[in-house]
Design a protein around this motif. Structure first.
Motif, short mmCIF file in Angstrom:
data_model
loop_
_atom_site.label_atom_id
_atom_site.label_comp_id
_atom_site.label_asym_id
_atom_site.label_seq_id
_atom_site.Cartn_x
_atom_site.Cartn_y
_atom_site.Cartn_z
N PHE A 81 -10.21 4.96 -14.97
CA PHE A 81 -10.94 3.90 -14.27
C PHE A 81 -10.05 2.65 -14.19
CE2 PHE A 81 -13.60 0.11 -14.39
CZ PHE A 81 -14.61 0.39 -13.47
N LEU A 82 -9.92 2.09 -13.00
CA LEU A 82 -9.11 0.89 -12.82
C LEU A 82 -9.87 -0.10 -11.93
CD1 LEU A 82 -6.47 -0.73 -13.09
CD2 LEU A 82 -5.60 0.53 -11.11
N SER A 83 -10.07 -1.30 -12.45
CA SER A 83 -10.82 -2.31 -11.69
C SER A 83 -9.97 -3.52 -11.36
CB SER A 83 -12.05 -2.77 -12.48
OG SER A 83 -12.68 -3.85 -11.82
N PRO A 84 -9.81 -3.84 -10.07
CA PRO A 84 -9.18 -5.10 -9.69
C PRO A 84 -10.17 -6.27 -9.77
CG PRO A 84 -9.13 -3.49 -7.90
CD PRO A 84 -10.06 -2.97 -8.93
N ALA A 85 -11.44 -5.97 -10.09
CA ALA A 85 -12.50 -6.98 -10.26
C ALA A 85 -12.51 -7.97 -9.10
CB ALA A 85 -12.38 -7.66 -11.61
N ARG A 86 -12.06 -9.20 -9.35
CA ARG A 86 -12.08 -10.20 -8.27
C ARG A 86 -10.78 -10.18 -7.47
NH1 ARG A 86 -14.21 -15.32 -11.65
NH2 ARG A 86 -12.54 -14.59 -13.00
N GLY A 87 -10.36 -8.98 -7.12
CA GLY A 87 -9.12 -8.83 -6.37
C GLY A 87 -9.34 -8.63 -4.89
N ASP A 95 -18.41 -0.64 -3.28
CA ASP A 95 -19.72 -1.15 -3.72
C ASP A 95 -20.62 -1.51 -2.55
OD1 ASP A 95 -18.66 -3.50 -2.72
OD2 ASP A 95 -19.02 -4.69 -4.52
N SER A 96 -20.27 -1.08 -1.34
CA SER A 96 -21.01 -1.29 -0.09
C SER A 96 -20.66 -2.61 0.59
CB SER A 96 -22.54 -1.16 -0.25
OG SER A 96 -23.12 -2.33 -0.79
N SER A 97 -19.83 -3.47 -0.05
CA SER A 97 -19.35 -4.67 0.65
C SER A 97 -18.27 -4.30 1.66
CB SER A 97 -18.80 -5.68 -0.37
OG SER A 97 -19.80 -6.13 -1.24
N THR A 98 -17.38 -3.39 1.27
CA THR A 98 -16.43 -2.81 2.23
C THR A 98 -17.16 -1.71 2.99
OG1 THR A 98 -14.61 -3.20 0.69
CG2 THR A 98 -14.20 -1.67 2.50
N ASN A 99 -17.10 -1.76 4.30
CA ASN A 99 -17.78 -0.76 5.13
C ASN A 99 -17.22 0.62 4.82
OD1 ASN A 99 -18.35 1.03 7.39
ND2 ASN A 99 -19.12 -0.78 8.45
N ILE A 100 -18.03 1.51 4.30
CA ILE A 100 -17.56 2.81 3.85
C ILE A 100 -17.05 3.66 5.01
CG2 ILE A 100 -19.76 4.05 3.95
CD1 ILE A 100 -19.02 5.19 1.13
N ALA A 139 -2.82 11.70 -14.06
CA ALA A 139 -4.25 11.46 -13.93
C ALA A 139 -4.59 10.96 -12.52
CB ALA A 139 -4.71 10.44 -14.97
N ILE A 140 -5.88 10.96 -12.24
CA ILE A 140 -6.40 10.41 -10.99
C ILE A 140 -6.83 8.98 -11.24
CG2 ILE A 140 -8.23 10.62 -9.25
CD1 ILE A 140 -6.23 12.92 -9.18
N ALA A 141 -6.51 8.08 -10.31
CA ALA A 141 -6.90 6.67 -10.44
C ALA A 141 -8.21 6.43 -9.70
CB ALA A 141 -5.81 5.76 -9.88
N ASN A 142 -9.26 6.10 -10.45
CA ASN A 142 -10.55 5.74 -9.86
C ASN A 142 -10.56 4.23 -9.65
OD1 ASN A 142 -13.88 6.84 -10.11
ND2 ASN A 142 -13.38 4.72 -9.79
N LEU A 143 -10.37 3.79 -8.41
CA LEU A 143 -10.25 2.37 -8.10
C LEU A 143 -11.64 1.80 -7.83
CD1 LEU A 143 -7.19 2.63 -5.70
CD2 LEU A 143 -7.22 2.38 -8.18
N HIS A 144 -12.12 1.00 -8.75
CA HIS A 144 -13.45 0.40 -8.65
C HIS A 144 -13.35 -0.84 -7.77
CE1 HIS A 144 -17.59 -0.24 -10.03
NE2 HIS A 144 -17.28 -1.54 -10.07
N ILE A 145 -13.66 -0.68 -6.49
CA ILE A 145 -13.40 -1.72 -5.50
C ILE A 145 -14.65 -2.56 -5.24
CG2 ILE A 145 -12.64 -2.16 -3.14
CD1 ILE A 145 -10.46 -0.98 -4.87
N ASP A 146 -14.71 -3.73 -5.88
CA ASP A 146 -15.78 -4.69 -5.62
C ASP A 146 -15.37 -5.61 -4.47
OD1 ASP A 146 -17.54 -3.93 -7.75
OD2 ASP A 146 -16.21 -4.94 -9.16
#
Length: 368
Positions: free
Chosen positions: A225-231, A291-296, A261-268
């Motif tokens: 799991f990898l989060s750029p959080a406020r990126g 998170d539905s802010s980026t148009n899927i 490994a696979i990188a799960n990018l948690h894109i907020d």
């Protein structure tokens, strides 16, 4: 009837095939929730935050009631550990807040401009250890023994037949400064002293990736799991974003993939402007978790079969919609996105989501 180990093998294979854009029997579905499961289990949030083991058990015991779920996004309540990630204080229920109030990051300017020189002179690890203890006031002696139980928490979920999506996790290094300096101050620093900020981030990256590589080798996770959080690129000018966010995200992803490994990018947030950048990451070795802010649909249009997509059932729909609304939305996503799609909530299931709505999301993946 399949036993837990057979279910784990089946679910793991389903996820692996999905990431590789291979046909599967159905779309995988994962659940990520913390306060939602506390409320479902009838646990006060103050108790959920104070005891990692108790929070873990609440989530694990709740899972069986939600149908044929493939994986778990989180396996314990991590609120008390947020300062170790964001370098900000946190207000917790039962401490600064009422027993059932949701925890809050209390971001202040605890890290100064002068600290940049201290980090460059003494190294990040030494600075970080002192900062966590003396400025954030974290009771490390109490927290670390609880964190030592995490490997067992992972085994508990696997023994119940669930794939853990965050057995190993990281955050992009710019978040350390963004939280410690406070986001407004950090944003100004990137304009007023860009070279120094970049030098500090380069040093933090070097030290943290060395430790992170060893962690991945020790755990051998399928997914990290990898989060750029406020990126999110919507927060920055393109030049600043590329230099102070994407550079560090890309370096961390490449290390994860290099270690197998696979990188799960948690894109907020909204990343639509810069979706093309993700095509420079290793093909079919990452998950774009929206998170539905980026148009899927825009994500699929730009990335095609380059990257698996995960998401993006909105919090508002899970909270305010009906089970039929949720089921129809999820069914449409499954139909439209097809191969290379994992169904999940957009970010974490909100604490006030309707239980039947969450069950409807899981049922949609199973085609029931």
């Amino acid at each position: 009837m399949k036993n837990a180990q057979q279910l784990l093998a089946e679910r793991t294979e389903r996820v692996k095939k999905t990431i590789a854009f291979e046909q599967t029997d159905r779309t995988p579905v994962t659940l990520t929730g913390d306060a939602f499961f506390a409320k479902y289990a009838g646990m006060k949030l103050s108790d959920f935050c104070a005891d990692l083991k108790a929070s873990h058990e609440a989530i694990l015991h709740s899972f069986k009631d939600f149908g044929d779920v493939d994986g778990a996004g989180n396996i314990f309540g991590g609120a008390a550990g947020l300062p170790l990630v964001f370098y900000s204080k946190v207000k917790l229920p039962g401490r600064e807040l009422p027993d059932d109030a949701l925890w809050q990051l209390d971001e202040q300017e605890l890290m100064t401009v002068a600290d940049y020189d201290a980090i460059l002179h003494n190294g990040w690890k030494q600075f970080s250890n002192d900062y966590i203890k003396n400025r954030l006031g974290i009771d490390v002696d109490n927290l670390l023994p609880q964190m030592a139980n995490v490997p067992q928490f992972i085994k508990n979920f696997e023994n119940a037949g669930y794939l853990v999506f965050a057995s190993t996790a990281a955050i992009t290094v710019n978040e350390c400064l963004g939280g410690g300096r406070s986001f407004p101050k950090f944003m100004k620093d990137m304009f007023k002293m860009p070279d120094k900020v970049e030098a500090v981030l380069d040093l933090i990256l070097q030290e943290t990736l060395t430790d992170f590589r060893q962690q991945i080798r020790a755990v051998k996770p399928l997914i990290v799991f990898l989060s750029p959080a406020r990126g999110a690129s919507e927060f920055y000018s393109p030049r600043i974003w590329e230099r102070f966010v994407w550079k560090y995200l890309k370096a961390t992803v490449e290390l994860i993939v290099e270690e197998g490994a696979i990188a799960n990018l948690h894109i907020d947030g909204n990343w639509e402007r810069d979706l093309e950048y993700f095509k420079t990451l290793p093909k079919q070795k990452c998950i774009f978790e929206s998170d539905s802010s980026t148009n899927i649909y825009k994500v699929r249009e730009v990335l095609g079969d380059h990257m698996c997509i995960k998401g993006d059932v909105p919090a508002a729909l899970l909270t305010l919609g009906t089970p039929d609304d949720v089921y129809d939305y999820c069914t449409k996503l499954i139909h439209d996105l097809g191969t290379g799609f994992i169904l999940a909530s957009g970010c974490t299931i909100p604490p006030n989501a309707k239980v039947d709505n969450v069950k409807a999301m899981v049922a949609a993946a199973a085609g029931k």
